[in-house]
Design an enzyme around this catalytic site. Sequence first.
Site, PDB file in Angstrom:
ATOM      1  N   GLU A  25       0.827  -1.212   0.000  1.00 63.35           N
ATOM      2  CA  GLU A  25       0.000   0.000   0.000  1.00 63.35           C
ATOM      3  C   GLU A  25       0.861   1.262   0.000  1.00 63.35           C
ATOM      4  O   GLU A  25       0.559   2.226  -0.687  1.00 63.35           O
ATOM      5  CB  GLU A  25      -0.961   0.016   1.198  1.00 63.35           C
ATOM      6  CG  GLU A  25      -2.095  -0.991   1.107  1.00 63.35           C
ATOM      7  CD  GLU A  25      -3.021  -0.767  -0.089  1.00 63.35           C
ATOM      8  OE1 GLU A  25      -3.090   0.361  -0.593  1.00 63.35           O
ATOM      9  OE2 GLU A  25      -3.652  -1.739  -0.542  1.00 63.35           O
ATOM     10  N   TYR A  64      -7.359   6.181   3.672  1.00 67.46           N
ATOM     11  CA  TYR A  64      -7.429   5.132   2.658  1.00 67.46           C
ATOM     12  C   TYR A  64      -6.603   3.909   3.093  1.00 67.46           C
ATOM     13  O   TYR A  64      -7.089   2.776   3.058  1.00 67.46           O
ATOM     14  CB  TYR A  64      -6.949   5.633   1.276  1.00 67.46           C
ATOM     15  CG  TYR A  64      -6.671   4.462   0.389  1.00 67.46           C
ATOM     16  CD1 TYR A  64      -7.726   3.776  -0.207  1.00 67.46           C
ATOM     17  CD2 TYR A  64      -5.381   3.943   0.250  1.00 67.46           C
ATOM     18  CE1 TYR A  64      -7.512   2.628  -0.943  1.00 67.46           C
ATOM     19  CE2 TYR A  64      -5.153   2.786  -0.481  1.00 67.46           C
ATOM     20  CZ  TYR A  64      -6.221   2.134  -1.074  1.00 67.46           C
ATOM     21  OH  TYR A  64      -6.006   0.993  -1.780  1.00 67.46           O
ATOM     22  N   ASP A  89      -9.857   5.155  -3.085  1.00 64.80           N
ATOM     23  CA  ASP A  89      -8.796   6.007  -3.633  1.00 64.80           C
ATOM     24  C   ASP A  89      -9.299   6.552  -4.966  1.00 64.80           C
ATOM     25  O   ASP A  89     -10.471   6.352  -5.327  1.00 64.80           O
ATOM     26  CB  ASP A  89      -7.473   5.230  -3.763  1.00 64.80           C
ATOM     27  CG  ASP A  89      -7.508   4.246  -4.930  1.00 64.80           C
ATOM     28  OD1 ASP A  89      -8.621   3.906  -5.400  1.00 64.80           O
ATOM     29  OD2 ASP A  89      -6.432   3.828  -5.385  1.00 64.80           O
TER      30      ASP A  89
END
Length: 297
Positions: A33, A113, A131
């Site tokens: 991520e 997020y 996102d």
Amino acid sequence: MILTTRLLHWYDRHGRDLPWRGTRDPYRILVSEIMLQQTQVPRVLLFYTKWLRRFPSWKILAQASNADVIRAWAGLGYNRRALMLRDIARHVINRGVPKNEKEWLNLKGIGPYTATALAAFSLHHQTFPIDTNIRRVAGRLLLGRPFPSPSDDDRLRHLATRLLASSPTRSFDVPQALFDLANANCTKRPTCITCPMIKHCLAAKKFLSGSVRVPKRTTIKANETIHPGKKYPDRIYRGRILKRVRETSQGISLQALGHLIDPTFRPSQDQTWLAAMVHRLKKEDFLAIKNKKIRLG
Ligand code: SF4
């Protein structure tokens, strides 16, 4: 919900086989991520496995120095992410792995997020990370908005609750499927005609009728500082400073650095600008200065 079934059916056959999708390990998911923030999937794929070989666990990463992680991050850009990842590893070693979205969000460097993504992909909580890509495809599918904006996120989250609940054992696959649809069909100029979701999408007719005007830019560029007379924003020169310093084991002087980061460097006009950037990188722990030589922090 037919929409979810159709989406997951397509995902099972056409979804991308990405290495961070086959795990629930929060460390591996966090690495992916953080790398995926501001870096495209094909580039992350070049670095992800290499990083995990070098730092296979929270513990090994937590022990790494600034110089270790900056070197390992070389080529990915936005080097702050490397230090942040290492600092999160240190936090996890001291306090344990966060157990929910809220606890992830409390960590420095983790935004809404990423916290939601970790809860969804690692903990398998029924939560919906949004996102830019997910917003675009879900906003079109569920709201019929050709170019959804962050102000649509609350409504999207609300509608997504039903989407996730309709496939409770695979709720974590729904956002992954949307990512892939955003990549395969639902790009800025979508190819609705070949899209597996065309029958379910509230925006498909609008695009197919040709009535949608695609805006020239859908994202606003962050405010960047550009030094007078320079071609690029400071961000680029900061990256070049780190690259040059990373390449030398002896350290490098401020005087030598100028021309190495910019062939048009003029000491009389640019020295203060360069010194300020170096000073800032030092303050941010990327660099250290010893005996007038600049090294990695
Ligand atoms: S039909 Fe078109 S707008 Fe709708 S999800 Fe597919 S590509 Fe996107």
